[in-house]
Design an enzyme around this catalytic site. Structure first.
Site, PDB file in Angstrom:
ATOM      1  N   GLN A 123       0.963  -8.307  -4.826  1.00  9.14           N
ATOM      2  CA  GLN A 123      -0.179  -8.080  -5.577  1.00  9.14           C
ATOM      3  C   GLN A 123       0.292  -7.515  -6.205  1.00  9.14           C
ATOM      4  OE1 GLN A 123      -3.009  -8.003  -3.366  1.00  9.14           O
ATOM      5  NE2 GLN A 123      -3.790  -8.063  -5.657  1.00  9.14           N
ATOM      6  N   LYS A 131      -6.479  -7.949   3.213  1.00  8.65           N
ATOM      7  CA  LYS A 131      -5.919  -8.848   3.780  1.00  8.65           C
ATOM      8  C   LYS A 131      -4.855  -8.852   5.289  1.00  8.65           C
ATOM      9  CE  LYS A 131      -5.234 -10.718  -0.892  1.00  8.65           C
ATOM     10  NZ  LYS A 131      -4.469 -10.671  -2.253  1.00  8.65           N
ATOM     11  N   ASP A 143       0.018 -17.859  -2.016  1.00  7.24           N
ATOM     12  CA  ASP A 143      -0.591 -16.863  -3.502  1.00  7.24           C
ATOM     13  C   ASP A 143      -1.685 -18.677  -4.027  1.00  7.24           C
ATOM     14  OD1 ASP A 143      -3.138 -15.121  -2.849  1.00  7.24           O
ATOM     15  OD2 ASP A 143      -1.172 -13.892  -4.274  1.00  7.24           O
TER      16      ASP A 143
END
Ligand code: NAP
Length: 292
Positions: free
Chosen positions: A96, A52, A119
């Site tokens: 994460q 990312k 997200d």
């Protein structure tokens, strides 16, 4: 059989984002800034976050990687989330997953400001998605929809079987595919570990999406001729022939299933790059929505 190459499609999206960033830069406007919080040293998480950050660099986004040891307390992580919520420079951020067992993931996800939740895991964004209202779509299902769209895969009226009902992939994807949209207008069957007659169901699928995390679960006897197969699964299996000692394996037995299909995504190089591309799209959107 044609490979649905997520890597190529993601490169196309990255090139578009790169142009958008360059044009903002030229006008002296703000550059999108994505922050990623990583707790612990899990190999999979480290490589996902690394990819990312690398994507941000390539596009010209600013990025910050914030790392903590897995001894971090829940409260300390909540404090960091709050700090990022308030930080004007950060347009969007991710924490994460998975997190260490002593940290409640839902509590953390719920604390992320919905306006920075790139997200798309916050209940407000998932609720907006359900109601087809503006918000951030979860990155993996949004990436799959974009992959179908850009590769002009016909979905209208098709029977789509989604294997796996997680909150981040299977369930939102089943909603997006059944919506009156393009791609969309599918008749969707959402299957899970309690589903009976799974093979018979899969054999009825014009589009089969596997998101269960069971390597090579889908075999050729479960797939009808000319089906479209989207393989979301990414499991690390040990492989002594590789220098790193492992390889990524999808939920579909690619070698035996591919010849029967019209389109199929490889692992790696299918859904993974599209997930990252949609995270990048969400970050640009976050900055624009926040009026910057
Ligand atoms: P998850 O939370 O791991 O849940 C697995 C789902 O699969 C559950 O709904 C489970 O059913 C179902 N399942 C398990 N065994 C099954 C079986 N034998 N038959 C039918 N259904 C079964 O799911 P996830 O987080 O969505 O992850 C799934 C896979 O996708 C993993 O390999 C993950 O690494 C990968 N992934 C990849 C990306 C990417 O960008 N490429 C992104 C996200 C996830 P129950 O609900 O009944 O337990």
């Amino acid at each position: 059989m044609q490979r649905l190459n997520g890597k190529t499609t993601a490169e196309e999206i990255r090139a578009e984002l790169k142009t958008a960033v360059a044009s903002r830069k030229q006008k002296g406007m703000k550059i999108p800034h994505l922050a990623a919080v990583l707790v612990g040293n899990d190999g999979g998480s480290m490589s996902y976050v690394g990819a990312k950050v690398k994507a941000c660099d390539e596009i010209g986004f600013n990025s910050s990687l914030i790392r903590f040891e897995d001894t971090l307390t829940e409260q300390e992580l909540l404090n960091k989330v709050e700090e990022l919520n308030q930080d004007e420079e950060i347009d969007g951020f991710i924490v994460q997953l998975p997190l260490p067992k002593h940290i409640n993931e839902t509590k953390i996800t719920d604390h992320i400001s919905p306006n920075k939740d790139v997200d798309g895991f916050h209940p407000m964004n998932l609720g907006n998605m359900l109601l087809n209202l503006p918000g951030f779509l979860p990155a993996t299902p949004a990436g799959i929809m974009e992959l179908l769209k850009r590769n002009k895969i016909e979905t209208s009226g098709k029977h789509c079987v989604v294997l796996g009902r997680s909150n981040i992939v299977g369930t939102p994807l089943s909603i997006m595919l059944s919506r009156n949209s393009n791609p969309g207008n599918c008749t969707v069957t959402l299957a899970h570990s309690r589903t009976q007659n799974l093979k018979e169901l899969c054999l009825q699928a014009d589009i089969l999406i596997a998101a269960i995390g069971k390597p090579e679960f889908v075999t050729k006897d479960m797939v009808k001729d000319d089906a479209v197969i989207i393989d979301v699964g990414t499991t690390r299996v040990s492989d002594s022939s590789r220098e790193r000692g492992w390889r990524l394996v999808g939920d579909v037995n690619f070698a035996e299933v591919a010849p029967k299909t019209s389109y199929i995504t490889p692992v790696p190089g299918g859904v993974g790059p599209m997930t990252i591309a949609s995270l990048m799209m969400n970050t640009l959107k976050a900055m624009e929505l926040n009026g910057k």
